[in-house]
Design an enzyme around this catalytic site. Structure first.
Site, PDB file in Angstrom:
ATOM      1  CG  ASP A 273      -2.013   0.894   1.263  1.00 55.66           C
ATOM      2  OD1 ASP A 273      -2.064   1.750   0.361  1.00 55.66           O
ATOM      3  OD2 ASP A 273      -2.861   0.798   2.174  1.00 55.66           O
ATOM      4  CG  ASP A 333      -9.252   3.159   1.184  1.00 60.21           C
ATOM      5  OD1 ASP A 333      -8.441   3.074   0.244  1.00 60.21           O
ATOM      6  OD2 ASP A 333      -8.910   3.130   2.374  1.00 60.21           O
TER       7      ASP A 333
HETATM    8  C1  GLA Z   1      -5.364   2.249   2.786  1.00 58.37           C
HETATM    9  C2  GLA Z   1      -5.872   1.123   1.891  1.00 58.37           C
HETATM   10  C3  GLA Z   1      -6.929   0.328   2.627  1.00 58.37           C
HETATM   11  C4  GLA Z   1      -6.337  -0.234   3.902  1.00 58.37           C
HETATM   12  C5  GLA Z   1      -5.769   0.888   4.757  1.00 58.37           C
HETATM   13  C6  GLA Z   1      -5.001   0.361   5.946  1.00 58.37           C
HETATM   14  O1  GLA Z   1      -6.346   3.199   3.044  1.00 58.37           O
HETATM   15  O2  GLA Z   1      -6.380   1.631   0.695  1.00 58.37           O
HETATM   16  O3  GLA Z   1      -7.422  -0.726   1.813  1.00 58.37           O
HETATM   17  O4  GLA Z   1      -5.347  -1.162   3.575  1.00 58.37           O
HETATM   18  O5  GLA Z   1      -4.891   1.712   4.013  1.00 58.37           O
HETATM   19  O6  GLA Z   1      -4.397   1.378   6.661  1.00 58.37           O
END
Ligand code: GLA
Length: 509
Positions: A273, A333
C-alpha cells in the site's frame, strides 16, 4: 459537545482520512477571538499504536482571519487541510470534498485539544525543533525492467481481508476463527482461499532490522501453519514507504528483508500500500518502487500473490503486470455505501482491456454483509464485481452471516462468472437508469448484468442480438433466482428492483 461525536469510517487513502464523525454538537459558535492564534507549528500526540509507538503529527497551520490552511504530517501520510477558527474553536478538513472535520478542537492555555475524525483525543503543543522526526533518506529506485510472471492468480483472487470491518481490531485469535468460519460456511470450498491480514499487525524492527509482528500476532508462522492446515492461504500487508497508512513501520529500505520474513512465515499474498511512499517518491517512480518488491518477492522462491494498492495512480493498469503485480487497486477506498460501491466500479471502466489471467484490476474489497446497503444493493455489488472479473475478497464477519449474506457470497453461479478462465472484464452501456454490462465467457456465451441505478423498480429488456453471440441465445439462466429463462422473440424482460440487478448467463450453443 465533543462527547457527542458519532464516528463512522470513511477511509480515503488519498487524504488519509480514517473516519467520519458526525459531530452532532460541534458548531462554530462565534465567541470572542482568543489572544493566541491557531496558526503556527504544533506537535500533536495521540494514543499509542498497537506496537507501543505514540502517534504523532506535525501541524503547520496558517491563520488568516478565521480561515485556516496548512498541512498535517503524520507518519503514514501528509494531509493538506483547510478550515476555520471561531474564537478558540477550530475545525480542519482533509480535502475539498470533505464535509466532516479531520481534526476539530479548542485552543486552551496555549495547547490545542483535538478530537480526530477517528474519535481519538490528541493534544498539540507549540513545535520545537527537537520534535522534528528524522527524515528517511532518499533511496533511488531500480531501473525499470519486466518482472517475470509468477504464474499465480490465473483467475481473480478470492478470499477475505480484515480491513473493511475490523480495521485495527484484528489479532491472531480473530484470524483463526475467521479461517474456521471460511471452512464451516463453505466459503473455502466456493473458492475463498486467501485469509488476508491488513494494516496494524506490525511491531518494531529488531536490532538486525527484521520486522516483528506486534502483540496481537505473537507467532505469525504458527498462524500461517494454522491457516494452511485448514486448506487456506495467508495474506499480509505492508507499504513501500517508511510507514503504513495507519502509521506502522513499513518496508522502505527493507524490501528484500521483509519479503524474506514473509516467505519464512509462510505468507502467500502481499498487499503493498503506497501510503507514506508519497512523501518520498513522485508518481513517476511508482512502477520502479513496486517493481522492487515484485523482484524481492520472486527472489524468495515462494509463490506470493502480489497486490498493488496505490489507488489507481499513474495509470497502474498499464504497468502493474510488468512490476510483477497480480492485481492492482484502481480506486480510492471503498465504503459500505451504494454511492461508493458504484463510484468504484465506474472507475474500472477505462481499465477494462488490461484485465486478464494473472493480472486484474481491483475496485477494492467487498462490503457485502457489513450492514449499510440493502440486500438488493449487495447483490448488485457482487454481480458487478463478478462481471468485471474483480478480486472477490470478502470484508465482512464471516463467522456471523445473515442468510442473505451467505446466499450472496456463496452463489456459485455468480462466482463462476467472476472466475471464468477467459478473464474478460465487462464494460457498461447506459440507457436511462439501466446500465448493462456484458462479459464474454470462455464457453462462447456471455454474462449480462442489468443494474437499476434508479430508486424505483424498472422493467429491463435484454435483446439477444445485443449479446454478440454469433447465433441465437440458446439457453439462459437467471443467476439470482437460479431459474432457466426463455428469450421469447429474441428478448428477455424482467423487473429490476431499485438499486437491484438482473444477472443472466446466456449460452450460444
Ligand atoms: C489504505 C488502503 C486500505 C487499507 C488501509 C489500511 O487506506 O487503501 O485498503 O489497507 O490503508 O491502513
Amino acid at each position: 459537545m465533543i462527547d457527542d461525536m458519532r464516528c463512522k469510517r470513511v477511509t480515503s487513502a488519498s487524504w488519509g482520512i480514517r473516519a467520519l464523525c458526525l459531530a452532532a454538537g460541534v458548531t462554530l459558535l462565534s465567541i470572542s477571538v482568543g489572544a493566541q492564534s491557531i496558526g503556527g507549528r504544533w506537535v500533536a500526540t495521540g494514543k499509542a499504536l498497537d506496537n507501543g509507538e505514540l502517534q504523532k503529527a506535525i501541524l503547520d497551520i496558517k491563520q488568516d482571519g478565521v480561515q485556516l490552511t496548512g498541512t498535517v504530517k503524520m507518519p503514514g501520510y501528509l494531509a493538506e487541510v483547510k478550515g476555520s477558527a471561531a474564537g478558540n474553536h477550530f475545525e480542519l478538513f482533509g480535502g475539498a470534498s470533505a464535509t466532516i472535520p479531520f481534526m476539530a478542537g479548542d485552543l486552551v492555555n496555549g495547547e490545542l485539544r483535538i478530537i480526530k475524525d477517528s474519535g481519538d483525543s490528541w493534544l498539540a503543543k507549540p513545535f520545537s525543533p527537537a520534535d522534528e522526526s528524522p527524515v528517511a533518506g532518499y533511496i533511488e529506485p531500480p531501473q525499470l525492467h519486466k518482472v517475470p510472471y509468477n504464474g499465480l492468480a490465473k483467475t481473480p483472487p478470492m478470499g477475505w481481508n480484515s480491513w473493511n470491518l475490523f480495521e485495527s481490531k484484528i489479532d491472531d485469535a480473530t484470524v483463526r476463527t475467521i479461517a474456521d468460519a471460511l471452512v464451516s460456511s463453505g466459503m473455502r470450498d466456493a473458492g475463498y482461499i486467501y485469509v488476508n491480514i491488513d494494516d496494524t499487525w506490525e511491531g518494531l524492527r529488531d536490532a538486525q532490522g527484521n520486522l516483528q509482528a506486534n502483540h496481537k500476532f505473537p507467532d505469525m508462522k504458527a498462524l500461517a501453519d494454522y491457516v494452511h492446515s485448514k486448506g487456506l492461504k495467508l495474506g499480509i500487508y505492508s507499504s513501500p514507504g517508511p510507514r503504513t497508512c495507519a502509521g506502522y513501520p513499513a518496508s522502505y529500505g527493507h524490501e528484500e528483508q521483509d519479503a524474506k520474513t514473509f516467505a519464512v512465515w509462510g505468507v502467500d499474498y502481499l498487499k503493498y500500500d503506497w501510503c507514506s511512499a508519497r512523501s518520498i517518491y513522485k508518481n513517476d517512480k511508482l512502477q520502479a518502487v513496486y517493481q522492487k518488491m515484485g523482484d524481492a518477492l520472486q527472489a524468495t522462491g515462494r509463490p506470493i500473490v502480489y497486490s498493488l494498492c496505490e489507488y489507481g495512480w499513474g495509470s497502474v493498469e498499464k504497468w502493474g503486470a510488468d512490476a510483477g503485480g497480480n492485481l492492482w487497486r484502481t480506486t480510492d477506498d471503498i465504503r459500505d455505501e451504494w454511492s461508493s460501491m458504484i463510484a468504484n466500479i465506474e472507475r474500472q471502466v477505462p481499465t477494462a482491456s488490461y484485465a486478464g489471467p494473472g493480472h486484474w484490476n481491483d475496485p477494492d474489497m467487498l462490503e457485502v454483509g457489513n450492514g449499510h446497503m440493502t440486500d438488493d444493493e449487495y447483490r448488485t455489488h457482487m454481480s458487478l464485481w463478478a462481471v468485471t472479473a474483480s478480486p472477490l475478497l470478502a470484508g465482512n464477519d464471516v463467522r456471523n452471516m445473515s442468510a442473505a449474506t451467505r446466499e450472496i457470497l456463496l452463489n456459485k453461479e455468480v462466482i463462476a462468472i467472476d472466475q471464468d478462465p477467459l478473464g474478460k472484464q465487462a464494460s457498461p452501456a447506459r440507457n436511462g437508469n439501466l446500465e448493462t454490462w456484458i462479459k464474454p465467457l470462455a464457453d462462447g456465451g456471455v454474462a449480462v448484468a442489468v443494474v437499476n441505478l434508479g430508486s424505483t423498480a424498472t422493467q429491463a429488456k435484454v435483446n439477444a442480438r445485443d449479446l454478440h453471440l454469433g447465433g441465437a441465445a440458446n439457453k439462459a439462466r437467471d443467476l439470482w433466482t437460479h431459474q432457466d429463462v426463455e428469450f421469447a422473440d429474441g428478448a428477455y424482460s424482467a423487473t429490476v428492483p431499485a438499486h437491484g440487478v438482473l444477472l443472466l448467463r446466456v449460452w450460444a450453443h
